[in-house]
Motif scaffolding. Structure first.
Motif, PDB file in Angstrom:
ATOM      1  N   GLU A   2       0.848  -1.198   0.000  1.00  0.00           N
ATOM      2  CA  GLU A   2       0.000   0.000   0.000  1.00  0.00           C
ATOM      3  C   GLU A   2       0.883   1.247   0.000  1.00  0.00           C
ATOM      4  OE1 GLU A   2      -2.251  -0.242   3.563  1.00  0.00           O
ATOM      5  OE2 GLU A   2      -3.077  -2.241   3.132  1.00  0.00           O
ATOM      6  N   PHE A   3       0.406   2.304  -0.665  1.00  0.00           N
ATOM      7  CA  PHE A   3       1.150   3.567  -0.627  1.00  0.00           C
ATOM      8  C   PHE A   3       0.211   4.739  -0.882  1.00  0.00           C
ATOM      9  CE2 PHE A   3       4.153   6.805  -2.317  1.00  0.00           C
ATOM     10  CZ  PHE A   3       4.958   6.876  -1.194  1.00  0.00           C
ATOM     11  N   THR A   4       0.237   5.701   0.019  1.00  0.00           N
ATOM     12  CA  THR A   4      -0.521   6.942  -0.131  1.00  0.00           C
ATOM     13  C   THR A   4       0.465   8.074  -0.361  1.00  0.00           C
ATOM     14  OG1 THR A   4      -2.253   6.139   1.349  1.00  0.00           O
ATOM     15  CG2 THR A   4      -2.168   8.517   0.931  1.00  0.00           C
ATOM     16  N   LYS A   5       0.365   8.721  -1.523  1.00  0.00           N
ATOM     17  CA  LYS A   5       1.355   9.701  -1.950  1.00  0.00           C
ATOM     18  C   LYS A   5       0.824  11.125  -1.854  1.00  0.00           C
ATOM     19  CE  LYS A   5       3.661   8.947  -5.825  1.00  0.00           C
ATOM     20  NZ  LYS A   5       3.980   8.886  -7.286  1.00  0.00           N
ATOM     21  N   ILE A   6       1.692  12.045  -1.433  1.00  0.00           N
ATOM     22  CA  ILE A   6       1.409  13.480  -1.464  1.00  0.00           C
ATOM     23  C   ILE A   6       2.427  14.121  -2.402  1.00  0.00           C
ATOM     24  CG2 ILE A   6       1.358  15.639  -0.165  1.00  0.00           C
ATOM     25  CD1 ILE A   6       0.642  14.026   2.310  1.00  0.00           C
ATOM     26  N   ASN A   7       1.974  14.680  -3.507  1.00  0.00           N
ATOM     27  CA  ASN A   7       2.855  15.426  -4.397  1.00  0.00           C
ATOM     28  C   ASN A   7       2.969  16.856  -3.876  1.00  0.00           C
ATOM     29  OD1 ASN A   7       3.285  13.398  -6.538  1.00  0.00           O
ATOM     30  ND2 ASN A   7       1.080  13.592  -6.826  1.00  0.00           N
ATOM     31  N   PHE A   8       4.211  17.331  -3.695  1.00  0.00           N
ATOM     32  CA  PHE A   8       4.370  18.694  -3.185  1.00  0.00           C
ATOM     33  C   PHE A   8       5.111  19.562  -4.191  1.00  0.00           C
ATOM     34  CE2 PHE A   8       7.624  16.022  -1.032  1.00  0.00           C
ATOM     35  CZ  PHE A   8       8.781  16.592  -1.520  1.00  0.00           C
ATOM     36  N   ARG A   9       5.068  20.856  -3.952  1.00  0.00           N
ATOM     37  CA  ARG A   9       5.655  21.840  -4.850  1.00  0.00           C
ATOM     38  C   ARG A   9       6.553  22.787  -4.055  1.00  0.00           C
ATOM     39  NH1 ARG A   9       4.144  18.544  -7.718  1.00  0.00           N
ATOM     40  NH2 ARG A   9       2.684  18.630  -9.474  1.00  0.00           N
ATOM     41  N   PRO A  10       7.456  23.526  -4.718  1.00  0.00           N
ATOM     42  CA  PRO A  10       8.374  24.417  -3.999  1.00  0.00           C
ATOM     43  C   PRO A  10       7.679  25.435  -3.107  1.00  0.00           C
ATOM     44  CG  PRO A  10       9.143  24.096  -6.249  1.00  0.00           C
ATOM     45  CD  PRO A  10       7.795  23.439  -6.163  1.00  0.00           C
ATOM     46  N   HIS A  11       6.492  25.906  -3.506  1.00  0.00           N
ATOM     47  CA  HIS A  11       5.838  26.950  -2.701  1.00  0.00           C
ATOM     48  C   HIS A  11       5.296  26.399  -1.377  1.00  0.00           C
ATOM     49  CE1 HIS A  11       2.268  25.419  -4.977  1.00  0.00           C
ATOM     50  NE2 HIS A  11       1.656  25.658  -3.824  1.00  0.00           N
ATOM     51  N   PHE A  12       5.328  25.079  -1.187  1.00  0.00           N
ATOM     52  CA  PHE A  12       4.930  24.510   0.094  1.00  0.00           C
ATOM     53  C   PHE A  12       5.953  24.837   1.188  1.00  0.00           C
ATOM     54  CE2 PHE A  12       2.027  20.707  -1.160  1.00  0.00           C
ATOM     55  CZ  PHE A  12       1.405  21.470  -2.136  1.00  0.00           C
ATOM     56  N   PHE A  13       7.171  25.197   0.786  1.00  0.00           N
ATOM     57  CA  PHE A  13       8.282  25.377   1.714  1.00  0.00           C
ATOM     58  C   PHE A  13       8.446  26.862   2.030  1.00  0.00           C
ATOM     59  CE2 PHE A  13       8.729  21.427  -0.412  1.00  0.00           C
ATOM     60  CZ  PHE A  13       9.329  20.567   0.484  1.00  0.00           C
TER      61      PHE A  13
END
Length: 366
Positions: A2-13
């Motif tokens: 099983e895998f639950t993925k969160i795609n993030f972007r530079p503006h999250f930081f």
């Protein structure tokens, strides 16, 4: 699985830390250093580390059971630069794939290749579960294109399991061209060097498996003479480097030893820095794709690090040398290849058991 993925972007930081995900003791927190570099802190019950998702997916810092085990350097935080020596303070750097070391005479390419400062186009974190249990993953994909020569995708995934002090690295390389890809790879893992530690490794201690490449500094300065004299001693007997001693050894500015590893029945090679208390820093790697490892020292006073085992396809020499000696892997058109290595911390009893395992590998290969 099983895998639950969160795609993030530079503006999250941002300057204010943001918790991206949390599942029990597994946690990932996004933040931004004062230098502007994005950092992702991941942690479980026993360790924490900071991944730089948009700077080569480097691991900048790592800590196990409260012990800071990253090399000592002059950098207190990552710098917003792609110049290698202006930002060399991290724990782990991916190196390759078009070259892995310094350019030789007549060559021109970035030190350790394009991967150390690769700007990843896709990045993610997630929580997964497999036969080993629950884990937190950080990964991404970097696509490298060079007209008429290269088109590949490099996808590392770092896995931190629940209630574990061992970390797994899973790497997929995809050759997207219609012609074969000759690639070179090295993982530069820079542990804190600890005096009186023993280096234990699954390498026969003979000239066929260990080759010292002594550092040569020009001139006759005290620094140049000292490392030249020590280099000669090391060539005569590489085992004098097996116990760290800053008083009798010289690694200023650095020293490299090339090693050909033996694997166990599962295909894995192993190395440790066993510290004076008996606990150990550990590196293990699958030897089929990565049959060699470089041992690297840098102990200048301002810097203090040891590459216990840097898994690699070749040596510390230039790209021309690697090609001349066929020290690279070839990937068929449109094919994938998997690379695997683990690293982490072993308690005293675990380190003792691993040392017995390494002894069995060497006894079996005699």
């Amino acid at each position: 699985m099983e895998f639950t993925k969160i795609n993030f972007r530079p503006h999250f930081f941002t300057d204010r830390p943001v918790e991206l995900l949390c599942d029990g003791a597994l946690k990932a927190t996004a933040f931004r250093y004062e230098t502007g570099v994005a950092g992702l802190k991941i942690q479980n019950q026993h360790c924490s580390m900071v991944v730089l998702p948009y700077m080569g997916q480097q691991i900048w810092f790592t800590e196990f059971y409260g012990k800071q085990l990253t090399q000592k350097s002059i950098f207190d935080m990552p710098q917003a630069t792609t110049k290698f020596g202006d930002n060399y303070g991290g724990f782990l750097l991916h190196c390759g794939l078009t070259n892995i070391n310094c350019a030789g005479e007549g060559e021109d390419y970035p030190l350790h290749g394009e991967l150390p400062f690769a700007n990843y186009q896709q990045t993610y974190a997630g929580i997964g579960r497999d036969e080993k249990g629950k884990y937190l993953a950080v990964g991404g994909t970097y696509v490298y294109r060079n007209s008429q020569e290269y088109h590949y995708a490099y996808s590392p995934e770092l896995r931190l399991y629940d209630d574990s002090s061992m970390v797994e690295m899973h790497i997929d390389i995809h050759n997207r061209r219609g012609s074969p890809l000759d690639y070179m790879f090295m993982c530069h893992m820079n542990w804190l060097a600890v005096d009186s530690s023993r280096l234990v490794y699954s390498v026969p201690k003979d000239a066929g498996h260990i080759r010292v490449d002594p550092t040569e500094l020009g001139g006759d300065s005290p620094r140049a003479v000292k490392i030249r004299e020590y280099g000669r001693k090391l060539v005569e007997d590489p085992t004098i480097a097996d116990v760290l001693d800053s008083k009798t050894q010289c690694y200023d500015p650095e020293m490299c030893i090339n090693m050909t590893y033996k694997a166990d029945e599962t295909g894995w090679a192993h190395a440790m820095q066993v510290m004076p208390e008996g606990d150990a820093c550990y590196v293990g790697f699958r030897a089929k794709e990565l049959p060699y490892a470089l041992r690297w020292f840098c102990r200048t006073g301002d810097e203090d690090g040891v590459g216990i085992a840097l898994p690699t396809t070749g040596t510390n020499r230039s790209t021309a040398y690697q090609r001349a000696h066929h020290l690279y892997n070839t990937l068929a058109p449109n094919a994938h290849e998997s690379l695997r290595f683990n690293f982490g911390y072993l308690k005293k009893d675990q380190a003792a058991e691993m040392e017995k395992h390494i002894d069995r590998i060497l006894d079996h290969n005699e």
